[in-house]
Design an enzyme around this catalytic site. Structure first.
Site, PDB file in Angstrom:
ATOM      1  N   GLU B  60       0.813  -1.217   0.000  1.00 45.85           N
ATOM      2  CA  GLU B  60       0.000   0.000   0.000  1.00 45.85           C
ATOM      3  C   GLU B  60       0.844   1.263   0.000  1.00 45.85           C
ATOM      4  OE1 GLU B  60      -0.653  -2.618   1.889  1.00 45.85           O
ATOM      5  OE2 GLU B  60      -2.672  -3.265   1.324  1.00 45.85           O
ATOM      6  N   HIS B 129     -11.179  -5.205   9.832  1.00 45.86           N
ATOM      7  CA  HIS B 129     -11.747  -4.960   8.505  1.00 45.86           C
ATOM      8  C   HIS B 129     -13.082  -4.214   8.559  1.00 45.86           C
ATOM      9  CE1 HIS B 129      -8.651  -7.546   6.985  1.00 45.86           C
ATOM     10  NE2 HIS B 129      -9.157  -7.607   5.785  1.00 45.86           N
TER      11      HIS B 129
END
Lengths: 326, 325
Positions: B60, B129
């Site tokens: 990322e 998440h």
């Protein structure tokens, strides 16, 4: 350890290399003085001792190449030809500085010269270099990006992410590791399980090489030229590890308690400016008078820069709110 | 006017962007061959090719930084971070580079980058998440944060994000992708930094964003049946924040409840409430209250997870409390 003077380099260019190294040295010696006087604040990380690296590498770049570097960025900026007075003014926090007084020592910018910043989060400049190189490749340009980094950056995730991306996408990036032996006060051997850092490039299928004497501007240039040719031929990135030494502390605040004088002294004998000067004398390429003229010229330039920095205005309060957004 | 889902509206925006500028690329994890984790870019790889639809490794920081670099070089990239939870791995690039490149360079650099990402819980994905972290980014000067709650705003805000020369975090919600509504046919944009009155009302202002906007609208339905007319303000952008629309509404209704999905403690609702106190205190007939996520890591088990996210009934309850003598 020393090589011969590279006689393929025109004499005028040799003198330019010497002048550029001397300019960096005097710029920094004088900025240290003004740091002590309180004219410069924050952190001041000096590049003294490492001048052959910046000058050797950057002297081989084209105008359309770009440079991304770390926070020890004065040397790279001056080698790239950023205005000396504007660099000094930046250290003084003045509106006339290369970053308008908003960046300071660690954040020099001059986009018009492809100088895409000093970046002060260790390793954080590497993805930026990848992105700039991505744009080059996307546009079919053969210009390249040199990404300077220190030995302290190589254990950051961004180091490995960037190396992998550059290799995977075959991007025109020269990763230029300046190995000065220390990440702040921590020795490379105490930080890296693989202290021969350029070998880390193997993991990412990037061709690499180590230059053992980064104090020799000719060695630096020879290796850099090989790397540049390789990249411009479209072979993807290259990783060059250049062994050098910082003569001063990490920053002006560094008490230097982590290294002994006896280990510093051999390096001081490898002063890159003294080495080059001696070579030029030996090979009859510069007379003492010519060297004196360069010294005087550099002194004038740095004096003028300090005068400019002192006389320049601070940014006005309304500058606080400019350029937060485009 | 055609009916589009939230997902389709974003796709329209992406396709417009790809058509408008040959230097627009989409990069991110599984945006190509897989079609996007939430199928937003399904079919794009076949249509636009791998030069422009770029599957990245799971890096990322690396690919967000690469997007920033490409933007600084003058391209017009779109970076997708699969979920906002993973943006934490790119936070250095977003906060230290994208948000500061222009200011710190004295205006020499611009970062015309759109970062798409997905926020929110409610999918039984547990603590790592299910987070709503957009309000963290909304504290950082130099970036913009938009949070569309419906298909029309999704397209209108996407167009504005692509036209904006600054880095824009474009935050979607996983539970909104299937929601369907009318989207205007004619070219339009939703300006960044403009809230909307999602439902007019006279007695109380319910201020929400992202998936809490439909929750607030449901609460307004419940309250209407009880004779309370609630106005729903959809913030649509967190940074810059359209405080004018908030203050105007509160000046008319004299009461306010702020709703958000993220943890209550230190959340964005606190900022909204502070602004109301500073600028509309004299209009208030009651303290400004909030309904927000419970201050725990989101649990997996369904009955527990449901307790963590504000519901329409909880919002209605909070509003009712403002009218008790």
């Amino acid at each position: 350890m020393s090589t011969q003077t590279d006689l393929t380099i025109p004499r005028a260019e040799l003198l330019t290399l010497l002048r550029s190294m001397k300019l960096i040295r005097r710029f920094e010696e004088r900025s240290a003085e003004h740091y002590a006087r309180g004219n410069i604040g924050g952190f001041l990380h000096l590049y003294i001792g490492e001048e052959a690296v910046a000058v050797g590498v950057i002297s081989l770049l084209r105008e359309d190449d770009r440079i991304v570097t770390h926070y020890r960025d004065h040397g790279h900026a001056l080698a790239r030809g950023l205005d000396t007075a504007a660099c000094m003014a930046e250290l003084f926090g003045k509106a006339t500085g290369v970053s308008g007084g908003k960046g300071g020592s660690m954040h020099f910018f001059d986009v018009s010269r492809g100088f895409m910043g000093g970046h002060a989060i260790v390793g954080g400049q590497m993805p930026l270099a990848v992105g700039l190189a991505f744009a080059n490749r996307y546009r079919g340009q053969d210009s390249l990006v040199v990404c300077f980094l220190g030995d302290g950056a190589v254990n950051e995730g961004e180091f490995h992410e960037s190396m992998n991306l550059a290799s995977l996408w075959q991007l025109p990036v020269l990763f230029l590791l300046e190995n000065n032996g220390f990440g702040m006060g921590t020795r490379v051997e105490r930080a890296s399980a693989q202290p021969v850092i350029h070998r880390l490039a193997d993991r990412h299928n990037i061709r690499s090489r180590r230059v053992d004497n980064g104090q020799d501007v000719f060695d630096v240039r020879e290796a850099t030229q090989t790397a540049i040719d390789y990249i411009r031929e479209g072979n993807g990135p290259y990783f060059l590890e250049i062994m050098t030494y910082r003569f001063r502390g990490h920053s002006m605040a560094d008490p230097l308690e982590y290294r002994q004088q006896h280990e510093v002294e051999p390096w001081l004998d490898l002063d890159p400016i003294r080495l080059l000067t001696a070579r030029l004398h030996e090979s009859g390429l510069a007379t003492p008078d010519e060297i004196d003229t360069i010294d005087a010229d550099v002194e004038d330039e740095v004096n003028a820069a300090i005068r400019f920095a002192l006389e320049s205005p601070f940014p006005s309060p309304d500058e606080l709110y400019t350029d937060v957004y485009a | 006017m055609p009916q589009l889902t939230y997902r389709e509206a974003i796709r329209v925006g992406l396709e417009e962007a790809l058509a408008a500028n040959p230097e627009t690329v989409i990069m991110g994890e599984d945006v190509g061959a897989y079609g996007g984790s939430y199928a937003v870019t399904k079919g794009f790889l076949e249509q636009y090719g791998e030069e422009r639809i770029i599957d990245t490794p799971i890096s990322e920081s690396g690919f967000v930084g690469a997007g920033i670099g490409a933007a600084i070089a003058g391209m017009r990239p779109i970076v997708e971070i699969m979920t906002i939870n993973f943006s934490l791995l790119a936070m250095d690039q977003i906060v230290n580079l994208a948000a500061k490149a222009r200011y710190m360079s004295g205006g020499q650099m611009t970062v015309p980058l759109v970062i798409r990402t997905v926020s929110g819980g409610g999918n039984m994905l547990a603590a790592t998440h299910s987070q709503s972290l957009e309000a963290w980014y909304a504290r950082v000067p130099g970036i913009k944060v938009v949070t569309p709650s419906n298909p029309a705003d999704a397209l209108g805000l996407f167009r504005s994000a692509m036209a904006d020369p600054n880095p824009v975090m474009y935050v979607e919600h996983s539970l909104l992708y299937g929601s369907r509504a009318e989207v205007p046919d004619e070219p339009y944009t939703v300006p960044i930094g403009s809230a909307s009155v999602a439902r007019p009302g006279t007695d109380v202002s319910i201020i929400a964003y992202l998936r809490m906007t439909p929750v607030a609208l449901s609460a307004a339905d419940i309250l209407e049946a009880e004779g309370i007319s609630a106005e729903v303000i959809d913030l649509r952008s967190l940074l810059p924040l359209d405080s004018g629309t908030i203050i105007d509404s509160v000046n008319r209704t004299n009461r306010a409840v702020v709703v958000e999905e993220t943890w209550e403690f230190g959340g964005f609702a606190g900022e909204v409430i502070a602004q109301i106190n500073e600028r509309a205190f004299d209009s208030l007939d009651a303290p400004v209250l909030r309904v927000a996520g419970v201050n725990v890591p989101t649990p997996y088990s369904r009955p527990l997870e449901l307790l963590t996210i504000p519901t329409a009934e909880a919002v209605a309850d909070k509003v009712r409390s403002l009218f008790q003598a």
